[in-house]
Motif scaffolding. Structure first.
Motif, PDB file in Angstrom:
ATOM      1  N   ALA A 169      -4.934  -9.423   7.088  1.00 42.91           N
ATOM      2  CA  ALA A 169      -4.609  -8.414   5.945  1.00 42.91           C
ATOM      3  C   ALA A 169      -6.127  -7.943   5.363  1.00 42.91           C
ATOM      4  CB  ALA A 169      -3.918  -9.321   4.779  1.00 42.91           C
ATOM      5  N   GLU A 170      -6.095  -6.759   4.567  1.00 40.55           N
ATOM      6  CA  GLU A 170      -7.048  -6.375   3.920  1.00 40.55           C
ATOM      7  C   GLU A 170      -8.333  -6.118   4.891  1.00 40.55           C
ATOM      8  OE1 GLU A 170      -7.816  -8.759   0.208  1.00 40.55           O
ATOM      9  OE2 GLU A 170      -6.747  -7.231  -0.692  1.00 40.55           O
ATOM     10  N   LEU A 195      -1.412   3.283  -0.411  1.00 36.78           N
ATOM     11  CA  LEU A 195      -0.682   2.405   0.831  1.00 36.78           C
ATOM     12  C   LEU A 195      -1.538   3.098   1.957  1.00 36.78           C
ATOM     13  CD1 LEU A 195       3.020   1.713   1.511  1.00 36.78           C
ATOM     14  CD2 LEU A 195       1.163   1.749   3.388  1.00 36.78           C
ATOM     15  N   ARG A 200      -5.149  -3.867   9.176  1.00 40.91           N
ATOM     16  CA  ARG A 200      -4.238  -3.813   8.252  1.00 40.91           C
ATOM     17  C   ARG A 200      -4.494  -3.607   6.697  1.00 40.91           C
ATOM     18  NH1 ARG A 200      -0.192  -5.902  11.926  1.00 40.91           N
ATOM     19  NH2 ARG A 200      -1.487  -5.715  13.972  1.00 40.91           N
ATOM     20  N   GLY A 201      -3.306  -3.084   6.163  1.00 44.13           N
ATOM     21  CA  GLY A 201      -3.559  -3.251   4.709  1.00 44.13           C
ATOM     22  C   GLY A 201      -3.114  -4.580   3.834  1.00 44.13           C
ATOM     23  N   PRO A 202      -3.046  -4.925   2.664  1.00 37.90           N
ATOM     24  CA  PRO A 202      -3.142  -3.685   1.751  1.00 37.90           C
ATOM     25  C   PRO A 202      -4.655  -3.188   1.599  1.00 37.90           C
ATOM     26  CG  PRO A 202      -3.027  -5.806   0.646  1.00 37.90           C
ATOM     27  CD  PRO A 202      -2.852  -6.148   2.103  1.00 37.90           C
ATOM     28  N   ASN A 203      -4.747  -2.214   0.958  1.00 32.81           N
ATOM     29  CA  ASN A 203      -5.761  -1.372   0.594  1.00 32.81           C
ATOM     30  C   ASN A 203      -6.831  -1.928  -0.439  1.00 32.81           C
ATOM     31  OD1 ASN A 203      -7.867   0.549  -0.222  1.00 32.81           O
ATOM     32  ND2 ASN A 203      -6.478   2.283  -0.158  1.00 32.81           N
ATOM     33  N   SER A 208       2.759   2.295  -3.427  1.00 29.45           N
ATOM     34  CA  SER A 208       2.267   1.010  -3.457  1.00 29.45           C
ATOM     35  C   SER A 208       2.160   0.407  -4.940  1.00 29.45           C
ATOM     36  CB  SER A 208       0.975   0.787  -2.745  1.00 29.45           C
ATOM     37  OG  SER A 208       0.506  -0.544  -2.780  1.00 29.45           O
ATOM     38  N   PHE A 239       1.936  -2.090   6.208  1.00 27.67           N
ATOM     39  CA  PHE A 239       0.662  -2.315   6.095  1.00 27.67           C
ATOM     40  C   PHE A 239      -0.040  -2.349   7.551  1.00 27.67           C
ATOM     41  CE2 PHE A 239       0.600  -4.923   2.021  1.00 27.67           C
ATOM     42  CZ  PHE A 239       0.508  -3.565   1.149  1.00 27.67           C
TER      43      PHE A 239
END
Length: 815
Positions: free
Chosen positions: A364-365, A560, A550-553, A714, A654
């Motif tokens: 993530a992120e 998003l 991937r996200g989240p931002n 988002s 994401f």
């Protein structure tokens, strides 16, 4: 005594550190000094004089100020790059008019490294693009196997294959001799074009044509850091010529001509290579370079100051689309990210910018290029597999991904590398097939089981070949069991996971005469695999790759990201004649076309689609084109099931954003979420970035970031209710009807209620706008803690008129 001793130690450390800190403060490095947008009241020479005046305020003399200047950005971007000490940079940052100051870093950016266009619904008959290309009759056939794509048979013809649209690619240059960049049958260079064909090493004006209409290169920042260019150490050309392959691959994926009968590695993926917009024009901006004295397989380096110069020129030259398959290694705020800055200035001129999300997934992120004025692209699969097969003498069969087409004549004796090494090789390395470790007397005529670990994968097969082996089984060790990594090896090769290694070793040590047979890679299109196939990884396409970021931002969780996904796995496209297919220094094999994977490959797919949309709808804004691509994207695979992630579970926004792009659908989206340059400036006000454009003043009451008119929603840390405002613009009525009535539909995230106010929108003309609110509210049972509050949950909403479905994803986490 102890206290006195400690004081002496501290004093000694202080005496040591003070000169060191002073030295650091005086050490010069390249910094970018950014002023935002030009006021429009100065000529180019006046802008450069203005930049010099700032340098003079921190430099001792005019001579020192001028010699320190690397670039003066004066077309669209207002700023300069210069060699500064940390103290000088700090002083400049405090001056009036300076928006941001940030240091250049060679490790900040990296490049994110054909059935693909047929798979997304842009198949053609034999005969090439409508002006011929390498074909003969100029006919078309828009049919594809999937009914979901039978929606735009005349789309390519209407878009004229992108004719007249100029796509700028910021990357590692171009190999102009590739057939993908032929200008046979192409139309004239657009009158609006203002660029140049910059000459340099092995590149002159004759390498530009009606396909490659412009080419430039940017190496000042690169040379300031690494020193004067040295061809041997740099392994590159000081010119727009591509010595890497990455730039040629991305350029031809976006706008390459149709070339029949091409393949990689002696027949893999044999067929037709073509860009999405095969008659669009290409403008090359080389800003990425090989790292001196480092193997090319480690990737290129791209400097902020060089990329900003490329953006500044591309905007002034008159490109319509910019494709950039480059991203940061760690997230940076918008005003310290050269790509985000350059893209914002491009969008002001309605230039559409698409960028890769990055290859740092599946965590993530991890994504880069997160600014809302950039179309951020993730990577998904095609329906095509390259599969090799291993057979053992006891009947065991194993299939896995492979790019090796070399053949064995018959079964051959099978040995374990650790048992056939020369004397003196450490037991810790005996199984790794490192250079000169295998005994020719013990290996000749045999298949060798080697393990991954130290040493390159390709180098292990070269060692087996050197020792006289006829094949290799390359097995994952338990510490490197991160999936199958296919390469074009030097001997017939089978790739196996660690679980299969145990099975093979058991066979070697418990059979009197262990033997193995390795079949070459073959191309398989799902679901047409053979009945006896034992390949374990078939799944309907598209599915998300594990490497796609991937996200989240991280920069702003209210936006998003990524926006969309496109093919980025095993993509066939043009390559550089100065680099091997693997980029490994020991590999001297060259190829005209190569298979590569990454969001670098998915990004130019979207750039090609944008060129087609620009040709079809020349008045649409950058935001309208993004909206059309996002709201018409597909969320289902070939089996009409939700698109899966790399692990077989449903992919979330994401990973895939709004879904897998469908260019033909995007040509008729019904409604779009439009946004102007001023909309982005207002959004920046919500982040405290209020000095980007001197002609724009932030209002006293700034709307929240989530109210930027974006085609997705988002909301992090939802507590109670939030009202999100959106506006849609009608770009096409339903059939011959005078009215289009859109009804609201929603599949809310778990534990969240979602409603629209109003829930019906009626349009009676193209260009009409309607505003609505989306109210998101936590549900009582969820709010009391029956599920984790820090985990995102996902849903979607759409507006439907019976013909168009305008769909948007939702991501929400709860407090």
């Amino acid at each position: 005594m102890k206290t006195k001793a400690m004081r002496l130690i501290c004093l000694s450390l202080l005496l040591f550190l003070v000169p060191l800190l002073t030295s650091c403060a005086k050490e010069k490095q390249v910094y970018i000094v950014y002023f935002g947008e030009h006021k429009g009241d100065k000529a180019l020479h006046e802008i450069e004089d203005h930049h010099h005046s700032y340098l003079l305020s921190v430099k001792a003399s005019t001579v020192e100020a001028k010699s320190s200047l690397v670039y003066s950005y004066k077309h669209s971007i207002n700023g300069f790059a210069a060699e500064l000490t940390h103290d000088e940079a700090s002083r400049l940052e405090k001056l009036k008019g300076v928006v941001s100051v940030f240091k250049s870093n060679p490790r900040k950016y990296k490049t994110h490294t054909t059935r693909s266009w047929e798979f997304v619904g842009l198949k053609e008959e034999e005969g090439g693009d409508y002006r011929g290309g390498d074909g003969d009759d100029g006919l078309h056939n828009y049919e594809v196997n999937d009914d979901r794509f039978r929606v735009g048979r005349k789309f390519l013809k209407k878009a004229k294959h992108g004719d007249g649209v100029i796509v700028g690619v910021i990357d590692s240059g171009v190999w102009p001799e590739s057939r993908s960049f032929s200008d046979k049958g192409m139309g004239p260079i657009p009158e609006s074009w203002r660029g140049i064909c910059q000459t340099g090493v092995a590149f002159n004006s004759s390498h530009c044509n009606r396909k490659i209409i412009g080419a430039r290169y940017y190496a000042r920042g690169y040379e300031r850091y690494y020193g004067p260019f040295n061809a041997a150490a740099n392994q590159d050309f000081l010119s727009p010529r591509d010595a890497d392959g990455h730039g040629s691959h991305t350029s031809s994926t976006a706008v390459g001509r149709r070339v029949d009968g091409v393949s990689a590695f002696d027949g893999i993926a044999r067929g037709t290579a073509s860009g999405g917009a095969s008659l669009a024009h290409l403008a090359v901006y080389k800003a990425c370079w090989a790292v001196p004295n480092v193997d090319k397989s480690h990737g290129n380096t791209c400097f902020d100051e060089d990329m900003l110069a490329a953006f500044d020129d591309a905007i002034a030259d008159g490109v319509h689309v910019i494709s950039i398959s480059i991203g940061t290694t760690v997230p940076h705020s918008y005003l310290k990210d050269g790509i985000a800055i350059g893209a914002l200035h491009a969008v002001k001129r309605d230039i559409v910018v698409t960028a890769s999300a990055g290859n740092d997934g599946p965590g993530a992120e991890t994504l880069s290029n997160a600014a809302p004025w950039i179309i951020t692209v993730g990577a998904s699969s095609l329906d095509r597999y390259f599969i090799g097969r291993l057979e053992l003498g006891d009947g065991y069969k194993y299939e896995s991904d492979s790019l090796t087409t070399l053949k064995m004549d018959k079964f051959a004796p099978l040995v374990y590398a650790a048992d056939v090494v020369v004397p003196g090789v450490s037991m810790n390395y005996a199984s790794l097939c490192l250079p000169n470790s295998l005994s020719p007397e013990l290996v000749k005529g045999k298949v060798v089981l080697c393990l991954r670990g130290h040493g390159s994968r390709i180098g292990k097969s070269l060692e087996v070949k050197r020792a006289g082996g006829v094949g290799m089984i390359l097995g994952n060790s338990r510490v490197s069991d991160d999936g199958i990594h296919a390469d074009p090896h030097f001997v017939p090769t089978a790739l196996v996971l660690s679980s299969a290694v145990d099975r093979i070793l058991n066979y070697i040590y418990n059979d009197d005469e262990p033997v193995a047979f390795i079949k070459p890679a073959r191309t398989v299109v799902y679901p047409y695999q053979t009945e006896d196939s034992v390949y374990p990884a078939y799944q309907p396409a598209p599915f998300m790759t594990g490497f796609s970021s991937r996200g989240p931002n991280w920069v702003d969780p209210y936006i998003l990201k990524p926006d969309i996904t496109a093919p980025g796995l095993n993509i066939l496209a043009a390559w550089s004649g100065a680099d091997s297919a693997t980029k490994v220094s020991i590999d001297r094999r060259v190829t005209d076309y190569n298979i590569d994977s990454g969001t670098s490959m998915s990004c130019p797919h979207v750039a090609g689609a944008i060129a087609l949309l620009k040709s079809t709808h020349p008045t649409w804004s950058s935001a309208a084109i993004r909206s059309a691509l996002m709201t018409t994207a597909s969320m289902t695979n070939e089996d009409n099931e939700p698109i899966k992630d790399y692990d077989g579970y449903p992919a979330d926004p994401f990973a895939l954003g709004s879904g897998h792009f469908r260019p033909t659908k995007a040509a008729d989206p019904g409604l779009v979420y439009d946004a102007s340059y001023q909309s982005y400036l207002l959004y920046c006000c919500s982040l405290g970035l209020n000095e980007i454009d001197p002609t724009f003043q932030c209002p006293s009451k700034v709307p929240p970031a989530y109210n930027l008119n974006y085609p997705s929603i988002s909301i992090p840390y939802l507590n109670g209710a939030v009202t999100v405002t959106r506006t849609v613009t009608c770009v096409g009525l339903t059939g011959d009807s005078a009215l289009s009535t859109y009804n609201f539909n929603v599949e809310p995230p778990f534990g969240v209620s979602v409603r629209a106010e109003p829930d019906v929108l009626v349009f009676d003309r193209v260009g009409q706008k309607k505003q609505f609110n989306i109210v998101l509210e936590t549900q009582r049972y969820e709010y009391t803690g029956e599920a984790r509050r820090d985990r995102y949950r996902f849903g979607w909403f759409s507006w439907t008129d019976g013909h168009h479905v305008v769909r948007s994803p939702i991501a929400v986490s709860l407090v």
